[in-house]
Design a protein around this motif. Structure first.
Motif, PDB file in Angstrom:
ATOM      1  N   LEU A   1       0.874  -1.173   0.000  1.00  0.00           N
ATOM      2  CA  LEU A   1       0.000   0.000   0.000  1.00  0.00           C
ATOM      3  C   LEU A   1       0.911   1.223   0.000  1.00  0.00           C
ATOM      4  N   ALA A   2       0.685   2.139  -0.926  1.00  0.00           N
ATOM      5  CA  ALA A   2       1.636   3.229  -1.115  1.00  0.00           C
ATOM      6  C   ALA A   2       0.929   4.513  -1.481  1.00  0.00           C
ATOM      7  N   GLU A   3       1.641   5.613  -1.221  1.00  0.00           N
ATOM      8  CA  GLU A   3       1.190   6.897  -1.728  1.00  0.00           C
ATOM      9  C   GLU A   3       1.448   6.950  -3.230  1.00  0.00           C
TER      10      GLU A   3
ATOM     11  N   ASN B   1       5.934   6.496  -1.864  1.00  0.00           N
ATOM     12  CA  ASN B   1       6.273   6.099  -0.503  1.00  0.00           C
ATOM     13  C   ASN B   1       5.401   4.927  -0.085  1.00  0.00           C
ATOM     14  N   ILE B   2       6.013   3.883   0.441  1.00  0.00           N
ATOM     15  CA  ILE B   2       5.293   2.670   0.829  1.00  0.00           C
ATOM     16  C   ILE B   2       4.749   2.845   2.242  1.00  0.00           C
ATOM     17  N   LEU B   3       3.448   2.552   2.403  1.00  0.00           N
ATOM     18  CA  LEU B   3       2.782   2.714   3.697  1.00  0.00           C
ATOM     19  C   LEU B   3       2.684   1.409   4.455  1.00  0.00           C
ATOM     20  N   SER B   4       2.561   0.291   3.724  1.00  0.00           N
ATOM     21  CA  SER B   4       2.390  -1.003   4.383  1.00  0.00           C
ATOM     22  C   SER B   4       2.785  -2.094   3.403  1.00  0.00           C
ATOM     23  N   ALA B   5       3.214  -3.253   3.968  1.00  0.00           N
ATOM     24  CA  ALA B   5       3.596  -4.393   3.126  1.00  0.00           C
ATOM     25  C   ALA B   5       3.253  -5.682   3.854  1.00  0.00           C
ATOM     26  N   ASN B   6       2.731  -6.649   3.107  1.00  0.00           N
ATOM     27  CA  ASN B   6       2.377  -7.922   3.732  1.00  0.00           C
ATOM     28  C   ASN B   6       3.598  -8.859   3.755  1.00  0.00           C
ATOM     29  N   PRO B   7       3.532  -9.997   4.491  1.00  0.00           N
ATOM     30  CA  PRO B   7       4.701 -10.898   4.589  1.00  0.00           C
ATOM     31  C   PRO B   7       5.182 -11.390   3.236  1.00  0.00           C
ATOM     32  N   ALA B   8       4.247 -11.662   2.317  1.00  0.00           N
ATOM     33  CA  ALA B   8       4.666 -12.164   1.000  1.00  0.00           C
ATOM     34  C   ALA B   8       5.498 -11.123   0.262  1.00  0.00           C
ATOM     35  N   ALA B   9       5.152  -9.828   0.395  1.00  0.00           N
ATOM     36  CA  ALA B   9       5.937  -8.775  -0.247  1.00  0.00           C
ATOM     37  C   ALA B   9       7.331  -8.697   0.363  1.00  0.00           C
ATOM     38  N   CYS B  10       7.423  -8.871   1.663  1.00  0.00           N
ATOM     39  CA  CYS B  10       8.738  -8.862   2.315  1.00  0.00           C
ATOM     40  C   CYS B  10       9.585 -10.039   1.854  1.00  0.00           C
ATOM     41  N   GLN B  11       8.941 -11.201   1.700  1.00  0.00           N
ATOM     42  CA  GLN B  11       9.681 -12.385   1.233  1.00  0.00           C
ATOM     43  C   GLN B  11      10.179 -12.184  -0.192  1.00  0.00           C
TER      44      GLN B  11
ATOM     45  N   TYR C   1      13.238  -7.337   1.983  1.00  0.00           N
ATOM     46  CA  TYR C   1      13.226  -6.268   2.970  1.00  0.00           C
ATOM     47  C   TYR C   1      12.199  -6.576   4.062  1.00  0.00           C
ATOM     48  N   THR C   2      12.392  -6.002   5.261  1.00  0.00           N
ATOM     49  CA  THR C   2      11.341  -6.001   6.265  1.00  0.00           C
ATOM     50  C   THR C   2      10.326  -4.924   5.895  1.00  0.00           C
ATOM     51  N   GLU C   3       9.176  -4.960   6.549  1.00  0.00           N
ATOM     52  CA  GLU C   3       8.155  -3.954   6.263  1.00  0.00           C
ATOM     53  C   GLU C   3       8.679  -2.554   6.609  1.00  0.00           C
ATOM     54  N   ALA C   4       9.406  -2.463   7.716  1.00  0.00           N
ATOM     55  CA  ALA C   4       9.941  -1.155   8.111  1.00  0.00           C
ATOM     56  C   ALA C   4      10.929  -0.627   7.075  1.00  0.00           C
ATOM     57  N   GLU C   5      11.755  -1.525   6.536  1.00  0.00           N
ATOM     58  CA  GLU C   5      12.721  -1.114   5.516  1.00  0.00           C
ATOM     59  C   GLU C   5      12.022  -0.677   4.241  1.00  0.00           C
ATOM     60  N   LEU C   6      10.984  -1.386   3.867  1.00  0.00           N
ATOM     61  CA  LEU C   6      10.239  -1.008   2.672  1.00  0.00           C
ATOM     62  C   LEU C   6       9.617   0.377   2.824  1.00  0.00           C
ATOM     63  N   MET C   7       9.133   0.682   4.023  1.00  0.00           N
ATOM     64  CA  MET C   7       8.511   1.980   4.258  1.00  0.00           C
ATOM     65  C   MET C   7       9.542   3.114   4.210  1.00  0.00           C
ATOM     66  N   GLN C   8      10.825   2.744   4.362  1.00  0.00           N
ATOM     67  CA  GLN C   8      11.879   3.761   4.320  1.00  0.00           C
ATOM     68  C   GLN C   8      12.398   4.004   2.901  1.00  0.00           C
TER      69      GLN C   8
ATOM     70  N   ALA D   1      -2.512   3.954  -3.492  1.00  0.00           N
ATOM     71  CA  ALA D   1      -2.455   2.881  -4.495  1.00  0.00           C
ATOM     72  C   ALA D   1      -2.092   1.583  -3.813  1.00  0.00           C
ATOM     73  N   ASN D   2      -2.700   0.491  -4.308  1.00  0.00           N
ATOM     74  CA  ASN D   2      -2.263  -0.835  -3.880  1.00  0.00           C
ATOM     75  C   ASN D   2      -1.462  -1.470  -5.009  1.00  0.00           C
ATOM     76  N   VAL D   3      -0.486  -2.273  -4.648  1.00  0.00           N
ATOM     77  CA  VAL D   3       0.367  -2.956  -5.624  1.00  0.00           C
ATOM     78  C   VAL D   3       0.393  -4.434  -5.260  1.00  0.00           C
ATOM     79  N   VAL D   4       0.110  -5.296  -6.237  1.00  0.00           N
ATOM     80  CA  VAL D   4       0.154  -6.744  -6.041  1.00  0.00           C
ATOM     81  C   VAL D   4       1.340  -7.278  -6.838  1.00  0.00           C
ATOM     82  N   LEU D   5       2.212  -8.067  -6.157  1.00  0.00           N
ATOM     83  CA  LEU D   5       3.441  -8.577  -6.772  1.00  0.00           C
ATOM     84  C   LEU D   5       3.437 -10.096  -6.783  1.00  0.00           C
ATOM     85  N   GLN D   6       3.992 -10.675  -7.849  1.00  0.00           N
ATOM     86  CA  GLN D   6       4.197 -12.129  -7.914  1.00  0.00           C
ATOM     87  C   GLN D   6       5.555 -12.391  -8.563  1.00  0.00           C
ATOM     88  N   ASP D   7       6.416 -13.115  -7.835  1.00  0.00           N
ATOM     89  CA  ASP D   7       7.759 -13.416  -8.359  1.00  0.00           C
ATOM     90  C   ASP D   7       7.640 -14.474  -9.460  1.00  0.00           C
TER      91      ASP D   7
END
Length: 905
Positions: free
Chosen positions: A155-157, A161-171, A175-182, A241-247
């Protein structure tokens, strides 16, 4: 202390009723709790005294709330707090629990500060509590989907800027969720990937976008991801905006490996052609290097040969955009120096393949590391080449991708190296050979996967819009229905049993994160599904959440790839051509509905059929249709370049003569597809027969080009193998059996004669003064003379006799089935007479004679070497006595060495 009572006209009662409150007064010494009239209205409880004991009141309250209530009242009674506040549930008049907010205080204490009387007010807060519960469950439902999804969700502006990330996005990103938000979007997506800008512009125009982009993980490893994004209005009224990712990196890598493998199968076939067509090792090396670079896109392919004097490896040829690499490198086979300890030196010394899939970090490749970096080489492979059972060099390949050489690729390249070695051996024998909801609602509605929420009884509670694309049902039509409507009937019992087992044991007997099942579409057809399950409490009810994905295309592609690999193994394994083509036709007929296939080769000049591979179509019918197609299109089969399509035989006058036989076979339409070869003309024809009037479908048009290439590869590979086998046993110039073939046949003939007691005759023929022809008229005339002599020999011996060329101007005739040596003498006289007749070559008249020595088994020798030597001695005695005659071996061995050293010609 005066007793307390509530009267209907009491001040307490009037005040409580006016504000909708319940008022209670607790006389602690008498243990009587007096209540206002609102209590009776709420609970239906009425007593003559208008009061309750504490025990009676507690019995009307929810057991889970009593501990907190007791704790706060005790603190108030002790004077620790002036007021007590609590929220409790009491059983209402309807039998349902009603939430009340209570606030009370001590009204009166005795001299010892013991509480004598306490008052409390109660307010109905059920509506507020229900609203809080609904909000909590809604957030829990979203959070469950957000955290359990197999896809990464950000979830991002809009600015990135990233506001939130689920575990699958971190995997996926590392990055950790905190790192992604930075770090934000700009640090996550590859800035060199032009697709990123196009997708973001599409999202700005339309509100959403879908595609593939390259992402940089935290460990700086680039990955390929499927990227979907949509804009939504957030709780503050702004846009997010929401972003859905698949490796999809692994899927893309698998596809590249398959393409690479298929290309190298083609490369092997082309290399086999090069082996046959090349007349020198240098031409063969150049052709092979060029082919493997074109087919597999190696940065460099070169042939290294051992210099016998310096023991260094010198390039015989090189191809590829990075071929300048070998101009600056020095490699040896000497193990005592660093230049001889690399992959190439080891491969040649050990005569084994050496693969370095991490060339830059290979300790043995250290001398060439900086040079390899400048040419972007990350993997190397070396395949030794042999000639005459000795290692003479190697095929060396460099790739820009780490771990490029997988097991299948190595096996195939090793086969190519063995083919080259085989071709070198054949050249050595002068034979040219080859081988070959804001956030939640956006996710819910835009997900491409179907999402179901269902009860433990498998009743569907919720379904997202993607369900309609997957099953053909609108979401509202499945809500409230049993899950069985989406499953084949044969699976109902197993599903129910699995759910019950889980509910009883809470042990997942299935891999709920990724299981393959079968779905049932609204139109009745079945299709494969991938399903992932989780469990959550939603609206106060434990529900299963299922994510469903149609994997029909994946299964079809996997099946197609598996079948193609089987066919490629048949081709590379040397299976019979008819077996390979039958497997290809079976593949076509299983993939295509309402289609029958034939593959056939038809010669235009005499209308003769070399071979015909079919399924359920008679050969005579297929042949008639193919001949009619050639006639109707006024072009021979060898001239076809595009498919010939007949959409309705009943209404095409060109096929009127074929209607009767077509009706017998139930054929209504057909199409003829030329099978391309490397030359201009087609190799054969693939014919598709349809039961209904129609042309080729889109599936057929997309499937047939690679299938036609596969058929062409099989045919040309088989022809190459047959040519190689022929050249291994025949003289390339005259077409006669060569020395190796003759020695095999002679050994078999002697074995037969030993068993039967018969004789075997050998006529050793040498052309007289043939060297003069070559010296005076040239080798081209000399070769023509040899061919004419071979033709005369073939034409003037018996059918049971064998004629072979041993080499140069030496021929031999093996005779069986004779009783008298006069037969052999007669053959010799006839051959001498025929050879002595003038030979007209271009503008030259050549007059030749021949000397023939004759030996017989068992009289003149009891093995092949003795028999040949005896005939050779007899032939040289003819040379001594004037040539142009014949002589039998007379058994004299004295002076043989002098005879043989006296020269001939």
């Amino acid at each position: 202390m005066a007793p307390f009572s509530f009267g209907s006209d009491s001040l307490f009662n009037i005040a409580a009723e006016s504000v909708g409150l319940i008022v209670m007064v607790w006389e602690l010494q008498q243990d009587r709790i007096h209540y206002s009239d609102q209590w009776s209205v709420l609970t239906g409880c009425s007593s003559p005294e208008g009061s309750l004991t504490a025990t009676e009141l507690r019995a009307m309250m929810h057991p889970d709330d009593l501990a907190d209530l007791d704790k706060t009242i005790v603190l108030c009674l002790k004077g620790v707090s002036q007021f007590y506040d609590a929220e409790v549930r009491v059983r209402g008049a309807s039998g349902q629990w009603v939430w009340l907010a209570a606030r009370g205080r001590v009204l009166e204490r005795d001299a010892a500060q013991r509480a004598l009387r306490m008052v409390a007010s109660f307010m109905d807060v059920s509506h507020r509590k229900h609203a809080e519960q609904v909000l909590s469950e809604s957030e829990q439902r979203y959070r469950s989907i957000f955290t359990t999804s197999q896809h990464g969700i950000l979830l991002a502006e809009l600015g990135g800027n990233i506001l939130s990330a689920n575990p699958a996005a971190c995997q996926i990103t590392g990055y950790t969720e905190a790192e992604l938000m930075q770090i934000g979007r700009a640090d996550l997506l590859d800035p060199t990937d032009l697709r990123v800008k196009a997708l973001l512009e599409q999202r700005a125009r339309t509100g959403s976008c879908h595609g593939h982009v390259r992402m940089i993980r935290k460990d700086r490893v680039p990955i390929e991801v499927a990227f979907s994004s949509a804009i939504f209005v957030n709780h503050a009224g702004g846009l997010s905006a929401n972003v859905v990712l698949q490796d999809v990196t692994e899927a893309c890598l698998t596809e590249r490996k398959l393409q690479r493998l298929t290309s190298l199968y083609d490369a092997r076939s082309r290399c086999n052609h090069a082996i046959i067509e090349s007349t020198t090792p240098q031409r063969l090396f150049a052709a092979v290097c060029k082919i493997v670079v074109e087919c597999a896109e190696f940065g460099l392919a070169w042939i290294a040969l051992i210099d016998p004097l310096t023991r260094r490896l010198e390039p015989a040829c090189a191809e590829g955009v990075e071929r300048a690499y070998i101009e600056h490198t020095s490699i040896s086979v000497n193990p005592d120096i660093p230049a001889g300890c690399g992959p190439l030196g080891r491969a040649i010394r050990q005569n084994s393949n050496v693969i370095s899939n991490d060339f830059l970090n290979d300790p043995s490749a250290l001398p060439w590391r900086e040079l390899a970096i400048s040419h972007a080489f990350h993997a190397a492979a070396v395949f030794p080449l042999q000639q005459g059972n000795a290692t003479i060099g190697a095929l060396v390949l460099y790739a820009s991708e780490k771990d490029y050489f997988d097991a299948q690729l190595v096996d195939l390249l090793a086969e190519i190296a063995r083919d080259i070695s085989f071709g070198l051996d054949n050249m050595q024998r002068d034979i040219a050979l080859s081988s070959s909801e804001a956030r939640f609602r956006t996710l819910w509605e835009t997900s491409t996967d179907a999402i179901l929420m269902m009860t433990h009884a498998s009743v569907i509670r919720y379904a997202n819009p993607a369900l309609q694309d997957l099953f053909g049902y609108a979401p509202e039509h499945v809500v409230g229905q049993h899950l069985s409507m989406l499953q084949p009937a044969r699976l109902h019992a197993a599903h129910d049993k699995g759910v019950q087992r889980y509910l009883q044991t809470r042990h997942q007997h299935l891999n709920w994160r990724a299981a393959n099942v079968v779905g049932l579409h609204a139109d009745g057809h079945e299709f494969p599904l991938e399903i992932a399950f989780s469990e959550a409490c939603i609206d106060g009810e434990q529900l299963f959440i299922g994510f469903l994905r149609d994997i029909t295309e994946r299964e079809r592609n996997h099946d197609l790839i598996t079948r193609q690999n089987r066919i490629l193994k048949l081709i590379s394994g040397g299976a019979e051509l008819e077996v390979t083509l039958a497997a290809i036709m079976q593949l076509l007929e299983e993939l295509l509905d309402d289609v029958l296939c034939t593959i056939e080769e038809l010669h235009d000049e005499d209308d003769s059929q070399t071979w015909h591979v079919r399924s359920a179509v008679p050969e005579s019918f297929s042949r008639t249709m193919l001949r009619q197609a050639a006639s109707a299109n006024a072009a021979p089969q060898s001239g076809w370049q595009l498919p010939l399509i007949v959409t309705d035989l009943e209404h095409d006058p060109a096929y009127a003569d074929c209607l009767a036989i077509a009706r017998e076979q139930g054929v209504r339409a057909c199409s003829f597809w030329p099978i391309p070869g490397r030359q201009a003309d087609p190799l054969a024809t693939l014919t598709l027969y349809y039961r209904h009037a129609r042309g080729p479908s889109e599936l057929e048009r997309s499937l047939l080009p690679p299938v036609l290439d596969l058929i062409g590869l099989a045919i040309e590979n088989k022809r190459s193998d047959e040519r190689i086998r022929y050249l291994a046993h025949h003289d390339d110039l005259t077409g006669l059996p060569n020395r190796a073939r003759f020695m095999q046949e002679l050994e078999l003939a002697l074995a037969r004669a030993a068993r039967s007691g018969h004789q075997v005759g050998l006529l050793f023929l040498d052309l007289d003064r043939f060297k003069d022809i070559n010296d005076e008229m040239g080798h081209q005339i000399g070769d023509a003379v040899l061919c004419e002599v071979a033709n005369r020999l073939r034409a003037n011996v018996r059918e049971v006799d064998m004629v072979a060329r041993l080499g140069g101007d030496e021929f031999v005739v093996m005779a069986e089935d004779f009783d008298d040596g006069l037969v052999l003498a007669g053959i010799a006289l006839k051959l001498i007479e025929k050879i002595s007749q003038p030979i007209h070559i271009e503008h030259h008249d050549c007059c030749m004679t021949a000397s023939i020595g004759i030996s017989t088994y068992p009289k003149d020798g009891d093995d092949i070497h003795a028999l040949i030597r005896s005939a050779d001695v007899a032939m040289y005695r003819v040379k001594e006595q004037g040539r142009n005659s014949h002589q039998f071996f007379d058994g004299r061995s004295k002076g043989i060495e002098a005879v043989l050293s006296g020269g001939g010609g």
